[in-house]
Design an enzyme around this catalytic site. Structure first.
Site, PDB file in Angstrom:
ATOM      1  N   CYS A 128     -10.120 -43.422 -82.585  1.00  0.00           N
ATOM      2  CA  CYS A 128     -10.763 -42.865 -83.787  1.00  0.00           C
ATOM      3  C   CYS A 128     -10.257 -43.571 -85.041  1.00  0.00           C
ATOM      4  CB  CYS A 128     -10.486 -41.368 -83.906  1.00  0.00           C
ATOM      5  SG  CYS A 128     -11.079 -40.434 -82.487  1.00  0.00           S
TER       6      CYS A 128
ATOM      7  N   ARG B 146     -18.132 -38.839 -79.093  1.00  0.00           N
ATOM      8  CA  ARG B 146     -18.478 -39.748 -80.203  1.00  0.00           C
ATOM      9  C   ARG B 146     -19.996 -39.767 -80.345  1.00  0.00           C
ATOM     10  NH1 ARG B 146     -13.549 -42.117 -81.096  1.00  0.00           N
ATOM     11  NH2 ARG B 146     -12.231 -42.082 -79.239  1.00  0.00           N
TER      12      ARG B 146
HETATM   13  C1  BEZ Z   1      -8.715 -41.852 -79.335  1.00  0.00           C
HETATM   14  O1  BEZ Z   1      -7.842 -42.696 -79.182  1.00  0.00           O
HETATM   15  O2  BEZ Z   1      -9.383 -41.778 -80.362  1.00  0.00           O
HETATM   16  C2  BEZ Z   1      -8.992 -40.897 -78.223  1.00  0.00           C
HETATM   17  C3  BEZ Z   1      -8.854 -41.343 -76.919  1.00  0.00           C
HETATM   18  C4  BEZ Z   1      -9.069 -40.452 -75.888  1.00  0.00           C
HETATM   19  C5  BEZ Z   1      -9.393 -39.130 -76.151  1.00  0.00           C
HETATM   20  C6  BEZ Z   1      -9.544 -38.714 -77.462  1.00  0.00           C
HETATM   21  C7  BEZ Z   1      -9.346 -39.591 -78.504  1.00  0.00           C
END
Ligand code: BEZ
Length: 238
Positions: free
Chosen positions: A54, A137
């Site tokens: 993110c 997402r």
């Molecule tokens: C992230 O790194 O944004 C992420 C990865 C896995 C689950 C939720 C967020």
């Protein structure tokens, strides 16, 4: 509701009006989509603040915000975190994170707090098979009339391609402006697609070369040139 019975949530679809809501964001309160009438807006969700994928996405999108603004498109983010988490995360991004040549990145677009999950649920951003405590997402393209024009969903582990979001925006604006469709991987300057012939007579005319500007591979597959500068002039602000 019985135990083990999953709640069925109606998800917004392409062609639906964007569901309306009021929310608190990092840039103040918003009334969505009313505040964005007359502009395109991309409403997107991310799983959680202070997570690496993110963070890479926010840095990339924030760096491209001006480019989207030139295409008359605003950005609005959402996760099911609270406002103070959002503020702390955006401050950390600006102060501490350097990634792929991006640093000192300020996120100036609004990030919605949605701890109640009301908005995320309304937009089908909570997909329990993937996670019931994080939004997937999701990306909603909403046009200047407040209608949903495109939807993209990615799972938690997969960072989005923001060049593709920009390409999709420009292609939809070109389709509206010039009454055409765009082929695979289209970018301004590439040939565009004309809708299929709507009658046997029109199909014959096309194959007889009566529509001179068209290049028809067959009656249903006709392309035409569309000048890059003409496209950009029509869809980008000066
Ligand atoms: C992230 O790194 O944004 C992420 C990865 C896995 C689950 C939720 C967020």
């Amino acid at each position: 509701m019985e135990e083990n019975q999953e709640k069925v949530v109606a998800m917004p679809r392409i062609g639906d009006p964007a569901p309306a809501f009021k929310a608190i964001t990092t840039q103040g309160d918003i009334n969505f989509p009313a505040d964005y009438k007359g502009d395109w807006v991309i409403l997107f969700s991310h799983p959680a603040d202070f997570t690496p994928v993110c963070t890479s996405e926010f840095m990339t999108f924030a760096t491209m915000e001006e480019k989207f603004a030139k295409a008359n498109c605003k950005l609005v983010g959402l996760s099911i975190d609270g406002l103070y988490s959002h503020i702390a995360w955006l401050r950390t991004i600006k102060e501490k994170i350097e990634y792929k040549g991006m640093k000192d990145v300020e996120v100036n677009f609004p990030l919605i707090e949605d701890i109640t999950m009301d908005v995320a649920t309304m937009y089908g951003m909570i997909q329990p098979g993937e996670s019931s405590t994080k939004a997937v997402r999701a990306v909603f393209f909403i046009d200047p009339k407040g209608m949903i024009r495109a939807i993209i969903y990615y799972p938690l582990s997969l960072g989005r391609n923001f060049d593709e979001l920009y390409r999709a925006l420009i292609a939809m604006k070109a389709a509206d402006e010039f009454g055409i469709a765009t082929p695979a991987d289209w970018r301004p300057g590439d040939d565009v697609i004309m809708g299929p012939a709507g009658s046997c007579g029109a199909a014959k005319d096309r194959m007889d070369g009566k529509e001179e500007e068209l290049d028809c591979k067959d009656w249903f597959f006709c392309t035409k040139k569309l000048d890059k500068d003409k496209v950009l002039k029509a869809i980008l602000k000066k």
